[in-house]
Design an enzyme around this catalytic site. Structure first.
Site, PDB file in Angstrom:
ATOM      1  N   ILE A 160       0.837  -1.204   0.000  1.00 40.56           N
ATOM      2  CA  ILE A 160       0.000   0.000   0.000  1.00 40.56           C
ATOM      3  C   ILE A 160       0.866   1.246   0.000  1.00 40.56           C
ATOM      4  CG2 ILE A 160      -1.679   1.313   1.363  1.00 40.56           C
ATOM      5  CD1 ILE A 160      -2.850  -1.382   2.266  1.00 40.56           C
ATOM      6  N   GLU A 267     -13.620  -1.928  17.907  1.00 41.55           N
ATOM      7  CA  GLU A 267     -14.599  -1.717  16.843  1.00 41.55           C
ATOM      8  C   GLU A 267     -15.819  -2.598  17.081  1.00 41.55           C
ATOM      9  OE1 GLU A 267     -12.732  -2.378  13.074  1.00 41.55           O
ATOM     10  OE2 GLU A 267     -11.274  -0.745  13.331  1.00 41.55           O
ATOM     11  N   HIS A 290     -13.792   1.465   9.129  1.00 40.29           N
ATOM     12  CA  HIS A 290     -12.912   0.386   8.653  1.00 40.29           C
ATOM     13  C   HIS A 290     -13.279  -0.031   7.219  1.00 40.29           C
ATOM     14  CE1 HIS A 290     -10.187  -3.022  10.307  1.00 40.29           C
ATOM     15  NE2 HIS A 290      -9.944  -2.811   9.026  1.00 40.29           N
ATOM     16  N   ILE A 291     -13.325   0.949   6.328  1.00 41.04           N
ATOM     17  CA  ILE A 291     -13.743   0.697   4.944  1.00 41.04           C
ATOM     18  C   ILE A 291     -12.613   0.907   3.946  1.00 41.04           C
ATOM     19  CG2 ILE A 291     -16.175   1.256   5.367  1.00 41.04           C
ATOM     20  CD1 ILE A 291     -15.524   4.033   4.028  1.00 41.04           C
ATOM     21  N   GLY A 293     -10.508  -0.989   2.552  1.00 39.30           N
ATOM     22  CA  GLY A 293     -10.536  -1.954   1.453  1.00 39.30           C
ATOM     23  C   GLY A 293     -11.934  -2.301   0.996  1.00 39.30           C
TER      24      GLY A 293
END
Length: 409
Positions: A160, A267, A290-291, A293
């Site tokens: 990444i 979370e 937590h988006i 990906g």
């Protein structure tokens, strides 16, 4: 192709809603799929795994040694994400359970979100958006900047981090980075000698480290204090690496101009559950659940990839891209009738013992490959004659055997 297993049709349990394409891939390989929308705690997971041979999950479910030891029939685990720190890899290896993940499938999605957040924070879009929603017209250039000519500091220069580096540089950002390992710099990016040197020089800091325990609390009050006044901070990596309270204080004090956070120390288990954070109500902070990906393209690719790896493991014993077992694959010849997969302790003489046993009992070895990784070895053996069951049981009972699986080709 017939896979020897117990209790009827092979079963897989998928948690946390991986893409439905995974079900299609499994169905083609005669694996029956059941699903649970959210994460499960330890006791719930132990019960849910009864009779299940393959487990798929994302990032929230914790697969502990206790879970695995309570379900010795588990043969493989698929992490439908990049990280695998939610799985006890040491226990999985000791029990002969192969673990697969998707290390590349959502890289682009995470990078695009980071780029968007860099622009939004630099232009103070979050602040303007918040004020306009409250009916306040605030047409001002104060604190709004182009990204061109500014310095992006990347902590963690893996899949990444490197792709972010390339796209950021194309937008006119100067890129510096720090990684614990020596990395090849892409474009004009510069590797810095320490993380501190990145923090002191960068206008924007974006975190892209892995889930190793050593990265826990990587960023706290000390690190935020090192950053330039007015800098921006982005964490799309792991929730436990950042002290959220320290980040809150750095934002409220004005030392940092803004932040974007996609991952959190705690979370919710499933959609709709309540969420709380010290960062709520700060209009110079982008909060996302937590988006990083979570694009349709990435989730499709992840679902297809991980389900495909598990299916290949079931059919042929291929451990290509397994993260905890030696990576092996063996092409079967036309004469091959059976495939023996042996996961064993990496001690001298195992292969000789296997072949001596087969020869002693009249089995013809048509193909074979051995690989080792650390304390674990893995042997794929094709038999082109009738399969002596006594030989299989003798090998299964060897002191170095961890797991033996037989497949009819």
């Amino acid at each position: 192709m017939f896979f020897w297993h117990y209790g009827g049709m092979t079963r897989a349990l998928l948690l946390e809603n991986p893409h439905k394409v995974a079900d299609e891939v499994f169905a083609k390989n005669e694996i029956d799929v059941s699903r649970h929308a959210g994460a499960l705690d330890e006791d719930e997971l132990i019960k849910a795994l009864e009779g299940v041979e393959y487990l798929g999950l994302r990032s929230k479910t914790q697969v502990t040694r206790r879970v695995l030891e309570a379900n010795p029939q588990i043969k493989a685990i698929g992490a439908f994400c990049i990280g695998t720190n939610q799985i006890d890899l040491e226990a999985a290896t000791e029990l002969g359970i192969s673990v697969f993940n998707a290390p590349y499938s959502n890289t682009r999605s995470v990078v695009e979100l980071a780029i968007g957040e860099i622009i939004d924070l630099s232009r103070r879009v979050t602040v303007k958006n918040s004020r306009l929603h409250r009916g306040i017209w605030d047409k001002s250039a104060d604190g709004a900047h182009e990204v061109r000519g500014h310095t992006l500091g990347i902590i963690g220069y893996g899949n990444i981090g490197t792709q972010l580096s390339v796209l950021a540089e194309a937008m006119g950002l100067n890129v510096i980075f720090y990684d614990m390992a020596e990395r090849l710099s892409l474009g004009n990016a510069t590797q810095m000698p320490t993380m501190e040197s990145v923090l002191r020089e960068a206008d924007i800091v974006s975190i892209h480290v892995d889930g190793q325990e050593t990265n826990s609390n990587l960023f706290g009050a000390r690190e935020f204090a090192m950053m330039k006044p007015g800098a921006l901070f982005i964490n799309l990596s792991r929730g436990f690496i950042v002290d959220i309270d320290a980040l809150h204080d750095a934002l409220v004090s004005g030392h940092l101009a803004g932040a974007a956070v996609d991952v959190f120390p705690q979370e919710p288990k499933k959609n709709g559950d309540p969420f709380d954070s010290p960062l709520i109500k700060l209009d110079n902070v982008i909060l996302t659940p937590h988006i990083g990906g979570s694009t349709e393209e990435a989730q499709y690719d992840i679902g297809r990839f991980v389900a495909g790896k598990i299916s290949d493991y079931q059919d042929t014993g291929s451990t290509d891209m397994s993260i905890n077992l030696p990576n092996l694959s063996l092409n079967a010849s036309q004469e091959s009738r059976y495939r023996i997969r042996l996961i064993h302790k990496n001690t001298p003489g195992v292969l000789a013992n296997i072949n001596h046993t087969f020869a002693e009992m009249g089995a013809n070895v048509g193909g074979q490959i051995l690989g080792t990784a650390g304390s674990t070895g893995y042997v794929l053996t094709d038999i082109s004659s009738e399969l002596p069951i006594d030989a299989i049981e003798k090998i299964r009972s060897m002191k170095d055997t961890i797991r033996l699986i037989t497949t009819t080709l």
